[in-house]
Structure formats: C-alpha cells, structure tokens
Write a protein that holds these residues in place. Sequence first.
Motif, PDB file in Angstrom:
ATOM      1  N   ILE A   1      13.607 -69.911  -6.853  1.00 52.78           N
ATOM      2  CA  ILE A   1      12.904 -70.060  -5.581  1.00 52.78           C
ATOM      3  C   ILE A   1      11.657 -70.888  -5.859  1.00 52.78           C
ATOM      4  O   ILE A   1      10.912 -70.601  -6.798  1.00 52.78           O
ATOM      5  CB  ILE A   1      12.515 -68.685  -4.996  1.00 52.78           C
ATOM      6  CG1 ILE A   1      13.775 -67.865  -4.706  1.00 52.78           C
ATOM      7  CG2 ILE A   1      11.688 -68.857  -3.724  1.00 52.78           C
ATOM      8  CD1 ILE A   1      13.494 -66.444  -4.240  1.00 52.78           C
ATOM      9  N   TYR A   2      11.467 -71.939  -5.067  1.00 54.82           N
ATOM     10  CA  TYR A   2      10.318 -72.832  -5.321  1.00 54.82           C
ATOM     11  C   TYR A   2      10.012 -73.614  -4.046  1.00 54.82           C
ATOM     12  O   TYR A   2      10.728 -73.510  -3.044  1.00 54.82           O
ATOM     13  CB  TYR A   2      10.619 -73.774  -6.484  1.00 54.82           C
ATOM     14  CG  TYR A   2      11.904 -74.549  -6.348  1.00 54.82           C
ATOM     15  CD1 TYR A   2      11.933 -75.780  -5.703  1.00 54.82           C
ATOM     16  CD2 TYR A   2      13.108 -74.029  -6.852  1.00 54.82           C
ATOM     17  CE1 TYR A   2      13.120 -76.477  -5.568  1.00 54.82           C
ATOM     18  CE2 TYR A   2      14.297 -74.730  -6.723  1.00 54.82           C
ATOM     19  CZ  TYR A   2      14.297 -75.956  -6.086  1.00 54.82           C
ATOM     20  OH  TYR A   2      15.476 -76.631  -5.939  1.00 54.82           O
ATOM     21  N   LEU A   3       8.940 -74.405  -4.113  1.00 50.66           N
ATOM     22  CA  LEU A   3       8.553 -75.229  -2.966  1.00 50.66           C
ATOM     23  C   LEU A   3       8.595 -76.695  -3.349  1.00 50.66           C
ATOM     24  O   LEU A   3       8.296 -77.052  -4.490  1.00 50.66           O
ATOM     25  CB  LEU A   3       7.136 -74.883  -2.495  1.00 50.66           C
ATOM     26  CG  LEU A   3       6.902 -73.451  -2.034  1.00 50.66           C
ATOM     27  CD1 LEU A   3       5.459 -73.272  -1.584  1.00 50.66           C
ATOM     28  CD2 LEU A   3       7.834 -73.094  -0.894  1.00 50.66           C
ATOM     29  N   LEU A   4       8.959 -77.531  -2.362  1.00 44.59           N
ATOM     30  CA  LEU A   4       8.922 -78.979  -2.557  1.00 44.59           C
ATOM     31  C   LEU A   4       7.805 -79.568  -1.706  1.00 44.59           C
ATOM     32  O   LEU A   4       7.589 -79.146  -0.562  1.00 44.59           O
ATOM     33  CB  LEU A   4      10.250 -79.603  -2.119  1.00 44.59           C
ATOM     34  CG  LEU A   4      11.480 -79.198  -2.908  1.00 44.59           C
ATOM     35  CD1 LEU A   4      12.723 -79.825  -2.286  1.00 44.59           C
ATOM     36  CD2 LEU A   4      11.336 -79.625  -4.360  1.00 44.59           C
ATOM     37  N   ASP A   5       7.138 -80.554  -2.268  1.00 40.88           N
ATOM     38  CA  ASP A   5       6.139 -81.288  -1.498  1.00 40.88           C
ATOM     39  C   ASP A   5       6.863 -82.053  -0.394  1.00 40.88           C
ATOM     40  O   ASP A   5       8.073 -82.227  -0.426  1.00 40.88           O
ATOM     41  CB  ASP A   5       5.376 -82.246  -2.424  1.00 40.88           C
ATOM     42  CG  ASP A   5       3.993 -82.545  -1.874  1.00 40.88           C
ATOM     43  OD1 ASP A   5       3.695 -82.139  -0.735  1.00 40.88           O
ATOM     44  OD2 ASP A   5       3.217 -83.181  -2.579  1.00 40.88           O
ATOM     45  N   ASN A   6       6.113 -82.504   0.573  1.00 35.01           N
ATOM     46  CA  ASN A   6       6.721 -83.166   1.723  1.00 35.01           C
ATOM     47  C   ASN A   6       5.632 -83.996   2.389  1.00 35.01           C
ATOM     48  O   ASN A   6       4.494 -83.997   1.947  1.00 35.01           O
ATOM     49  CB  ASN A   6       7.282 -82.095   2.671  1.00 35.01           C
ATOM     50  CG  ASN A   6       8.273 -82.659   3.657  1.00 35.01           C
ATOM     51  OD1 ASN A   6       8.816 -83.734   3.461  1.00 35.01           O
ATOM     52  ND2 ASN A   6       8.500 -81.928   4.728  1.00 35.01           N
TER      53      ASN A   6
END
Length: 204
Positions: free
Chosen positions: A162-167
């Motif tokens: 589980i992680y986050l991506l920049d956008n």
Amino acid sequence: MIDFKKPLKLKKDFYTKEVNTVARNLLGKIFVHNIGIKKLAGIIVEVEAYDGSTDKAAHTYIGKTKRNEIMFEEGGFLYVYFTYGAHFCGNIVTGKKNEGTAVLIRGIEPLEGIEIMAKNRFSLSVLPPKKRLNLTNGPGKICQAFQINKSHYGIDLTKNEIYLLDNKKVKDEDIVVTKRIGIKKSIDLPWRYYLKDNPYVSKK
DNA sequence: CCACGGATTGGCT
DNA sequence: GCCAATCCGTGGA
C-alpha cells in the motif's frame, strides 16, 4: 490509466511533516493497494487531520494504547481502526515520532480496479451507474472497496503493498476547508480538506 | 431528496 | 457499561 512504471511513489519525507500540511498535500495524490497481480487505485479527494496533543477527537489524545500506538510512530505508516461494530477506517500517520498525528482518508475517486471494488462493496461484478458515486465516498466505504482491514494495521507506506503516488499539483483555490464531521469533541477545528466540486466527497 | 435511528464490536473507564 | 473519526434502510415530503 495510470502509468505505474514512473517513479512517483511518495517517500518518507512526504509523511513526516506537520499533520495539517500533509493533509492538504494528500489531496490529489493516488492511493494504491496491490492485490496480488491487480491494483486498486484512486485519487484522494477528502481528508481530515487529527492531532493528539491538542485535539480531543484524536484517538491519541488519551495517550498511547495498544490500539493507537502506530500513530505515535514517525509518519509513513497506515493506521487502521475498527468502529461502530462494523467499519474499518484508514489513516496516514504523519509527523515526527511520539507526536500522535494522522490523517483520515474520507473520500477517494476510483481509477483502477473498479470492478473489484464493486464486488467488495456490493457483491456485484457489474456496477450499476447509480451506485458508482457510492463506492468510495466515505472512510468505511473506502476500506471495504480497497480491501483494507485490521491485517493492514501499521503497514509501511514506503514499501510495496500500500503506497501513494504523486500526481498533478492541486491549486489552493480548489481546496475547501471546513470543520470535521462525525465527531463530538473538538468539533470547531477547521481540519477537514476536500477538493472543490468532486463528487466523491462524502458530504458538502 | 432529506432526516432519523438501528446495527454491532471492541476499546477504554 | 458506555459509546464511537459510520453506513444503510426506512419513512415522509
């Protein structure tokens, strides 16, 4: 379609800042849960900040317990809790060690794995158009759709499950700030943030 | 469409 | 024993 090959995963320093800063910065970022070969992903559109040092609504206000101990770690972990006898809620732990701060994820706009989310939420393999907005517009709904439960308590968001991506950067004028909802203590703190006009915000 | 209240577990007093 | 960082079904307008 998201290009998952680009090196966009958010790193430790994104999470270790002050909780309200991280809360704002989380808007527009992409939340990802790898389910085997498949991915569940969507844009974060609504969040709330919680800070145990001043905020009576924060689970950490009472001090460290078995339930909230991950919130006292350095930012970058997932805090999952169970509430109302039925629902899980997912939070991003923020700040420095022993602060006891985190951001509740309250609204997500689905991008990938929508059929799986439909199955998780409604046991339907085809999502009726009327139910589309009901997939992930609330903290309990997000965990149900994204298959997040107690087993994900304390997951390291700088790793690969589980992680986050920049956008794309969100403009300040597209962020609405309000009081938090669904709580009975410290109700006047303006620590809820959401993307203006996004239909996956749980409540205006 | 909106308002209201019941469901149901686990954490903490 | 109390009550929660919620959701959903029901009932009325």
